[in-house]
Design an enzyme around this catalytic site. Structure first.
Site, PDB file in Angstrom:
ATOM      1  N   TYR A 130     -30.156 108.299  49.223  1.00 17.75           N
ATOM      2  CA  TYR A 130     -30.855 107.034  49.013  1.00 17.75           C
ATOM      3  C   TYR A 130     -32.291 107.253  48.561  1.00 17.75           C
ATOM      4  O   TYR A 130     -32.918 108.234  48.943  1.00 17.75           O
ATOM      5  CB  TYR A 130     -30.877 106.214  50.309  1.00 17.75           C
ATOM      6  N   SER A 132     -22.257  96.336  52.191  1.00 17.22           N
ATOM      7  CA  SER A 132     -22.115  95.300  51.157  1.00 17.22           C
ATOM      8  C   SER A 132     -21.470  94.027  51.694  1.00 17.22           C
ATOM      9  O   SER A 132     -20.566  93.463  51.064  1.00 17.22           O
ATOM     10  CB  SER A 132     -21.327  95.821  49.947  1.00 17.22           C
ATOM     11  N   LEU A 190     -22.565  91.155  51.652  1.00 20.26           N
ATOM     12  CA  LEU A 190     -22.852  90.054  50.727  1.00 20.26           C
ATOM     13  C   LEU A 190     -22.337  90.357  49.326  1.00 20.26           C
ATOM     14  O   LEU A 190     -22.717  89.694  48.359  1.00 20.26           O
ATOM     15  CB  LEU A 190     -24.354  89.767  50.679  1.00 20.26           C
ATOM     16  N   GLY A 206     -24.995  90.883  46.874  1.00 18.58           N
ATOM     17  CA  GLY A 206     -25.742  89.666  46.568  1.00 18.58           C
ATOM     18  C   GLY A 206     -24.934  88.564  45.939  1.00 18.58           C
ATOM     19  O   GLY A 206     -25.412  87.428  45.825  1.00 18.58           O
ATOM     20  N   LEU A 259     -22.509  86.873  47.125  1.00 19.80           N
ATOM     21  CA  LEU A 259     -22.226  85.793  48.069  1.00 19.80           C
ATOM     22  C   LEU A 259     -23.462  84.995  48.459  1.00 19.80           C
ATOM     23  O   LEU A 259     -23.360  84.003  49.186  1.00 19.80           O
ATOM     24  CB  LEU A 259     -21.542  86.360  49.319  1.00 19.80           C
ATOM     25  N   GLY A 296     -25.209  83.531  46.099  1.00 16.99           N
ATOM     26  CA  GLY A 296     -25.276  82.511  45.057  1.00 16.99           C
ATOM     27  C   GLY A 296     -26.355  82.756  44.030  1.00 16.99           C
ATOM     28  O   GLY A 296     -26.482  81.988  43.068  1.00 16.99           O
ATOM     29  N   LYS A 297     -27.110  83.843  44.165  1.00 21.83           N
ATOM     30  CA  LYS A 297     -28.233  84.043  43.235  1.00 21.83           C
ATOM     31  C   LYS A 297     -27.787  84.403  41.822  1.00 21.83           C
ATOM     32  O   LYS A 297     -28.577  84.282  40.876  1.00 21.83           O
ATOM     33  CB  LYS A 297     -29.186  85.110  43.770  1.00 21.83           C
TER      34      LYS A 297
END
Length: 348
Positions: free
Chosen positions: A53, A236, A238, A241, A243, A245-246
């Site tokens: 990372y 993960s 989301l 990302g 989920l 809505g962005k």
């Protein structure tokens, strides 16, 4: 913030784990430190990282930087006893560390020493293999997955060598417990059997992808988690990302993961990805719920879940995610989720 026992270990981890893979790329050291401070204020005691990372994007020159940011926070604050730290060693094929070499006893020793140094810790609480040497179906590889070229004895020998090496690290006090990531039901079952036969430390957790849009763990992995006490650490949750809505209407916000990385959210983007995500976002809003909190609350509620790993690039995003622990989904919401799961069983 509720705490869950991590498998058969003596670790009680917060139901939300602070992910860190943007620290050193999308987030600088000060921002990473601020996220740790905020998470601990809210009851989080668990931080996950990896030697490779940050990953947004993956670069040879930034490998290890996230561990250094965590290590500088630990050195500055002297709050080591307040956090459970988990990290991971890359498996075979990673170009930026050890020239794509597989995990071996020697590379385990070197990787653990590197992580301990960067993290400024004597002992790593949870040490995980990032993916198995033999291959796997995660990272969108399920569409062409074929384990028929694996040799059973070779796999067993590889797992035995690795578990023996990890056992030595536990005995020497460099790591406390072991886990796996991006692994399979059969692979974990073999590791548990070998550990039982040889007296090696057993796997206490599996860090695999899990979200409303990726629910592989609901099946045979859930059975393994239940009977063998191998808790899921969901990454993960989301769907990178989606989920939140962005990305609705194919918008790509400046500084978002779709903006900074050209990999299509790790291969998650296809002709119907956004349609599936938007259905879940619409379900949340129809019940006056924040889509992020609905998605995380669902993950947190799963019976096999040890901890749900969240990531954020701002404190505002972090606060929204942390508030998910206060949400209990109604039967109507759960029914809606079940309907959408049948509509979009495998969106990517």
């Amino acid at each position: 913030m509720k705490r869950n026992r991590l498998g058969t270990s003596d670790l009680d981890v917060s139901e939300i784990c602070l992910g860190s893979m943007t620290w050193g790329s999308q987030n600088d050291e000060a921002q990473g430190h601020a996220q740790i401070d905020r998470a601990l204020e809210r009851g989080v005691n668990f931080i996950d990282t990896a030697e490779m990372y940050p990953t947004t994007p993956v670069k040879a020159e930034t490998c290890g930087q996230t561990e250094r940011i965590i290590g500088s926070w630990l050195k500055k604050t002297a709050r080591r006893d307040e956090v459970i730290v988990a990290t991971k060693i890359v498996g075979a094929g990673f170009a930026h560390l050890r020239d794509r070499a597989p995990i071996t006893p020697a590379s385990l020793t070197d990787a653990i020493e590197g992580s301990r140094s960067r993290l400024n810790v004597d002992t790593i609480d949870l040490y995980q293999t990032h993916w198995p040497n033999r291959g796997h179906f995660h990272f969108r590889k399920q569409w062409a997955y074929d384990p028929s070229d694996q040799d059973r004895q070779d796999v067993d020998d590889d797992l035995r060598r690795m578990l023996e090496a990890l056992s030595e690290q536990v005995e020497q006090g460099r790591i406390r417990w072991i886990g796996v990531s991006n692994d399979t039901t059969w692979g974990i079952a073999r590791m548990l059997r070998i550990a039982r036969e040889e007296g090696f430390p057993r796997v206490v957790s599996v860090q695999n992808e899990y979200s409303l849009m990726y629910r592989h763990h609901d099946l045979d992995m859930a059975e393994l988690s239940h009977h063998e006490q191998v808790g899921l650490l969901a990454y993960s949750p989301l769907a990178c990302g989606l989920l939140s809505g962005k990305y609705s209407d194919d918008v790509i916000p400046k500084g978002s993961r779709r903006d900074v990385s050209a990999e299509g959210l790790g291969g998650r983007m296809n002709d119907h990805t956004l349609d599936a995500a938007d259905d879940y976002v619409a379900l949340a809003r129809s019940h006056d719920l924040d889509p992020v909190q609905m998605a995380l609350a669902f993950c947190i509620s799963r019976p096999f879940m040890a901890s749900t790993i969240i990531g954020a690039t701002s404190l505002a995003q972090l606060d929204i995610a942390l508030d998910a622990v206060n949400l209990t989904l109604s039967d109507a919401v759960l029914d809606g989720i079940a309907t959408l799961h049948r509509k979009w069983p495998v969106p990517y």
